[in-house]
Design an enzyme around this catalytic site. Structure first.
Site, PDB file in Angstrom:
ATOM      1  N   ASP A   1       7.183  12.184  -2.742  1.00 45.58           N
ATOM      2  CA  ASP A   1       5.103  10.944  -2.651  1.00 45.58           C
ATOM      3  C   ASP A   1       5.310   9.664  -1.612  1.00 45.58           C
ATOM      4  O   ASP A   1       6.897   9.336  -1.572  1.00 45.58           O
ATOM      5  CB  ASP A   1       5.193  10.137  -4.676  1.00 45.58           C
ATOM      6  CG  ASP A   1       5.362  11.699  -5.682  1.00 45.58           C
ATOM      7  OD1 ASP A   1       4.355  12.379  -4.847  1.00 45.58           O
ATOM      8  OD2 ASP A   1       5.527  11.060  -6.294  1.00 45.58           O
ATOM      9  N   MET A   2       4.508   9.048  -1.487  1.00 43.67           N
ATOM     10  CA  MET A   2       4.233   8.337  -0.520  1.00 43.67           C
ATOM     11  C   MET A   2       4.921   7.102  -1.213  1.00 43.67           C
ATOM     12  O   MET A   2       6.006   6.398  -0.176  1.00 43.67           O
ATOM     13  CB  MET A   2       3.142   7.957  -0.532  1.00 43.67           C
ATOM     14  CG  MET A   2       2.511   6.615   0.493  1.00 43.67           C
ATOM     15  SD  MET A   2       0.819   6.556   0.395  1.00 43.67           S
ATOM     16  CE  MET A   2       0.446   4.847  -0.418  1.00 43.67           C
TER      17      MET A   2
END
Length: 301
Positions: free
Chosen positions: A137-138
């Site tokens: 994920d970011m």
């Protein structure tokens, strides 16, 4: 567009498995995509990935021409943990998106990797994800592997489930047991489609092992080891047992008592069997500065 024709010589086997064994340059995941896109036919009819072949079936595979890449390389510094002619492993920082999406083609890890690797990236995952064999994920930091050629990508993709992947996280609450296992299927949330859930009707098998590293007053520092790699797996599993990850507003409290940018989750250890040498390689991504500061802050509370 390339066309490949041949006759099946085995009966009762899934077509995606059969083709992945007979087309060495194509991964099983890419073959499944071609099947879903109607690019593979049996006896001149489209079939699904779970189609069971019959001996003497006439199979045609249409491989689309590569699309022109409309993503520009960017000179973004990379924290390289390991690199050779086949693979690149980087320590991804917080707030960096892994791959571009329509309408957002800049400042991603792919832009940075394209600049660093030039033309040496696998093309199996298409124009938006060259070289990307898995993602985080970011707001998750840590180890991320990039493949420089299709052969390496195919081999790594096949052994992805066997990767040693250990994450460090800080969760809400004090976990009493020293270790535990969450074995709960994960699928798309039935109402909020941006979220994943253990309550989904068609959830996929997912297993997370966790070990307590340190306990604080209201939080616990843990290590998680994955048996599977579902979307948001650790975040969903820890929230499902009442210990959401600190800073994760999607699966935990909306308000955070600390100034954080997303969840405190770090992909610390990544281990693979090298696609060319066959040797086991393991990298350990150091904890980011914010994570160490937070641990010290919790210790002093």
């Amino acid at each position: 567009m390339e066309q490949i024709k041949f006759t099946a010589d085995r009966s009762g086997e899934r077509i995606d498995r059969f083709l992945s064994e007979n087309l060495e340059n194509l991964s099983r995941s890419y073959i499944q995509k071609l099947l879903k896109d109607g690019k593979i036919s049996v006896n001149q009819s489209s079939v699904k990935p779970n189609y069971k072949i019959s001996e003497n079936d006439k199979i045609e595979v249409f491989i689309p021409d590569p699309e022109v890449l409309d993503i520009l390389p960017e000179n973004i510094p990379l924290d390289i943990l390991y690199e050779d002619s086949d693979i690149l492993i980087v320590n991804k920082p917080k707030n960096m998106v892994v791959h571009p999406a329509p309408g957002h083609y800049e400042h991603t890890l792919v832009n940075a990797v394209m600049y660093h690797c030039k033309d040496n990236l696998s093309g199996i995952n298409g124009i938006l994800r060259p070289g990307i064999v898995h993602r985080i994920d970011m707001d998750t930091t840590g180890s991320l592997l990039i493949c420089k050629n299709d052969k390496a990508h195919q081999i790594i993709a096949e052994q992805l489930k066997e990767h040693s992947r250990r994450y460090h996280a800080i969760v809400h609450g004090k976990i009493k047991e020293d270790n535990g296992v969450v074995n709960a299927p994960i699928g798309r949330h039935p109402i909020d489609r941006k979220k994943m859930s253990t309550k989904a009707k068609n959830g996929k098998h997912a297993v997370t092992h966790y070990t307590v590293l340190r306990r604080f007053k209201d939080y616990t520092y843990i290590e998680c080891e994955l048996e599977t790699g579902r979307t948001h797996q650790i975040r969903v599993h820890m929230a499902s047992i009442g210990h959401p990850i600190l800073g994760d507003s999607m699966y935990g409290p909306s308000k955070c008592p600390f100034k954080l940018q997303g969840q405190t989750l770090h992909a610390k250890v990544l281990g693979i069997t090298h696609p060319s040498t066959g040797k086991y390689i393991e990298v350990d991504a150091p904890l980011p500065e914010y994570f160490n500061k937070l641990l010290k802050q919790l210790e002093e509370r």
